[in-house]
Every structure is written in C-alpha cells, then in structure tokens.
Design a protein around this motif. Sequence first.
Motif, mmCIF file in Angstrom:
data_model
loop_
_atom_site.group_PDB
_atom_site.id
_atom_site.type_symbol
_atom_site.label_atom_id
_atom_site.label_comp_id
_atom_site.label_asym_id
_atom_site.label_seq_id
_atom_site.Cartn_x
_atom_site.Cartn_y
_atom_site.Cartn_z
ATOM 1 N N MET A 1 0.854 -1.196 0.000
ATOM 2 C CA MET A 1 0.000 0.000 0.000
ATOM 3 C C MET A 1 0.891 1.247 0.000
ATOM 4 O O MET A 1 1.836 1.344 0.777
ATOM 5 N N PRO A 2 0.630 2.222 -0.899
ATOM 6 C CA PRO A 2 1.494 3.404 -0.971
ATOM 7 C C PRO A 2 1.441 4.237 0.290
ATOM 8 O O PRO A 2 0.429 4.296 0.983
ATOM 9 N N ASP A 3 2.565 4.883 0.596
ATOM 10 C CA ASP A 3 2.656 5.737 1.767
ATOM 11 C C ASP A 3 2.017 7.087 1.466
ATOM 12 O O ASP A 3 2.480 7.825 0.612
ATOM 13 N N ARG A 4 0.919 7.414 2.162
ATOM 14 C CA ARG A 4 0.213 8.677 1.947
ATOM 15 C C ARG A 4 0.518 9.705 3.030
ATOM 16 O O ARG A 4 -0.158 10.715 3.133
ATOM 17 N N SER A 5 1.535 9.455 3.850
ATOM 18 C CA SER A 5 1.849 10.370 4.937
ATOM 19 C C SER A 5 2.412 11.671 4.387
ATOM 20 O O SER A 5 2.946 11.728 3.274
ATOM 21 N N VAL A 6 2.283 12.730 5.190
ATOM 22 C CA VAL A 6 2.748 14.053 4.803
ATOM 23 C C VAL A 6 3.700 14.567 5.869
ATOM 24 O O VAL A 6 3.419 14.489 7.064
ATOM 25 N N ALA A 7 4.846 15.080 5.444
ATOM 26 C CA ALA A 7 5.806 15.633 6.388
ATOM 27 C C ALA A 7 5.188 16.819 7.120
ATOM 28 O O ALA A 7 4.418 17.593 6.527
ATOM 29 N N TYR B 1 4.726 20.893 -4.221
ATOM 30 C CA TYR B 1 5.560 19.782 -3.760
ATOM 31 C C TYR B 1 5.046 18.484 -4.366
ATOM 32 O O TYR B 1 3.915 18.058 -4.108
ATOM 33 N N LEU B 2 5.886 17.854 -5.183
ATOM 34 C CA LEU B 2 5.517 16.627 -5.886
ATOM 35 C C LEU B 2 6.649 15.631 -5.735
ATOM 36 O O LEU B 2 7.797 15.933 -6.088
ATOM 37 N N GLY B 3 6.347 14.471 -5.223
ATOM 38 C CA GLY B 3 7.415 13.520 -4.968
ATOM 39 C C GLY B 3 8.257 14.015 -3.815
ATOM 40 O O GLY B 3 7.786 14.148 -2.698
ATOM 41 N N ARG B 4 9.495 14.358 -4.082
ATOM 42 C CA ARG B 4 10.377 14.863 -3.028
ATOM 43 C C ARG B 4 10.990 16.207 -3.395
ATOM 44 O O ARG B 4 12.039 16.577 -2.874
ATOM 45 N N ARG B 5 10.348 16.942 -4.292
ATOM 46 C CA ARG B 5 10.871 18.225 -4.736
ATOM 47 C C ARG B 5 9.755 19.255 -4.839
ATOM 48 O O ARG B 5 8.590 18.914 -5.002
ATOM 49 N N TRP B 6 10.152 20.521 -4.766
ATOM 50 C CA TRP B 6 9.253 21.625 -5.083
ATOM 51 C C TRP B 6 9.414 21.957 -6.567
ATOM 52 O O TRP B 6 10.543 22.184 -7.035
ATOM 53 N N TYR B 7 8.300 21.983 -7.294
ATOM 54 C CA TYR B 7 8.319 22.303 -8.717
ATOM 55 C C TYR B 7 7.756 23.705 -8.941
ATOM 56 O O TYR B 7 6.775 24.103 -8.308
ATOM 57 N N THR B 8 8.392 24.443 -9.855
ATOM 58 C CA THR B 8 8.057 25.840 -10.114
ATOM 59 C C THR B 8 7.012 25.965 -11.219
ATOM 60 O O THR B 8 7.139 25.339 -12.276
ATOM 61 N N PHE B 9 6.000 26.821 -10.975
ATOM 62 C CA PHE B 9 4.965 27.108 -11.969
ATOM 63 C C PHE B 9 4.711 28.614 -12.003
ATOM 64 O O PHE B 9 4.664 29.260 -10.960
ATOM 65 N N ASP B 10 4.539 29.146 -13.201
ATOM 66 C CA ASP B 10 4.160 30.552 -13.353
ATOM 67 C C ASP B 10 2.685 30.591 -13.727
ATOM 68 O O ASP B 10 2.331 30.406 -14.892
ATOM 69 N N ALA B 11 1.826 30.822 -12.741
ATOM 70 C CA ALA B 11 0.386 30.806 -12.986
ATOM 71 C C ALA B 11 -0.060 31.914 -13.919
ATOM 72 O O ALA B 11 -1.114 31.831 -14.541
ATOM 73 N N SER B 12 0.738 32.960 -14.046
ATOM 74 C CA SER B 12 0.378 34.075 -14.926
ATOM 75 C C SER B 12 0.773 33.814 -16.371
ATOM 76 O O SER B 12 0.191 34.371 -17.300
#
Length: 205
Positions: A1-7, A121-132
């Motif tokens: 079963m996948p780990d769904r815990s959150v730091a 935060y996806l996987g183990r990294r922060w991913y950058t997005f420009d919403a504008s």
Amino acid sequence: MPDRSVAVELLSYLAPSRYCESDRLIPWAEAEFGHLPSGYARAAAIAAWVQRHIAYSSYGSTTQTTALDTLTDRVGVCRDQAHVMIALCRALSLPARYVTGTDYGADPTKAPDFHAYVEVYLGRRWYTFDASGTGIPMGFVRIGTGRDAADVPFATLYGQVQAPFAPLVRASACEGPGLRLPVHVSSALSTDGDSAGCHLAPAAA
C-alpha cells in the motif's frame, strides 16, 4: 500500500490561508481536475487553466482580493493568479506555496519587475509554476516564500508613505562557462528545498 503520509513541514501548505480559501474550492476543483493523475500533470493542468481563464490586468484587483474573488471576477495580477493556483492545488491535496520574487527581464520585450509565482511539492521536490504565464520561470529570483502574499508581501507599509517614483528592479543575466541564459523549456523545473536556483528535473508522477 502506498505511503500517503505528509511531512509536518508541509502541512501549512495544504491548509487554507488568508488569500487561498482552498477548503471552499474542493468540490469544484475535484470536478474540474480530479480525473487527472495526482502529480505533475494535475499541477500543470491547473497552471494552464489559470493562464487561460484569469486575465492579467494591473487594475483587476486590490490588496484585499482573495482566490475566490479572482475566480469570480476572472481578472487579476500575478499575485492573484498565484493565489488561485495555490488554492486549487491545496483543494486537491497538493502542497503549494507562494513565492515573492523577481522576473529579472530575461524577456527583452519586458521590463524587469517583481513577480509572484507558485511552487508545488511533488514527490520529493518543489516544482516551479508561473500561474500568470507572463515570465520565464528559469529566470525567476526568489525573495521570500510563504503560504500566500500575507506571509511574503512585496512591501509592508506603515503610516502615510509618499514615494516620488515607482520601485525599480534592475538586474541582468550573464552568459559564460557553465551559465545559460533563461529560456522557456518544456521540462519541469524544480528547486532543491528552499534554494533560490532552479534546475531541470523529470516531472514527478
């Protein structure tokens, strides 16, 4: 079963905040994006939706405008577009945070300016997005990170302030050995922890 815990350090980026009323957007967000895989594809789809549906306008909002206000009015500045994306990500259990920074003018058609963008935060990294969709994410320079603009505003003013001119942001990119000028890329951009720099990374599932 996948780990769904959150730091523990991610919990504040999942909860509603002053400008991001994610708890009020859960049904709508699930109906709009719930069919997508819960990972980079979903976050990218949210960013693309904001770019298509929230028009950029310098006169479309105030310092009191929240994500719900912007979704109703469908207009705002980068700050408002970032708040909408953050609220929608959190509504779908994707930790998201607000970044105050600069778009230092890598695009020669634009003057350097302050800019607000999003990290998810996806996987183990922060991913950058420009919403504008108005900047070149590879060239963003971080000033501060928080839950929303209330944590890291461009400026905090007390009393009556009279400025003779608008703030001026001036920076330039340098190209040389090991250095690459910022360009638009199709690859995902991630940051390691709280570092200021971005690097190309595989998109998280």
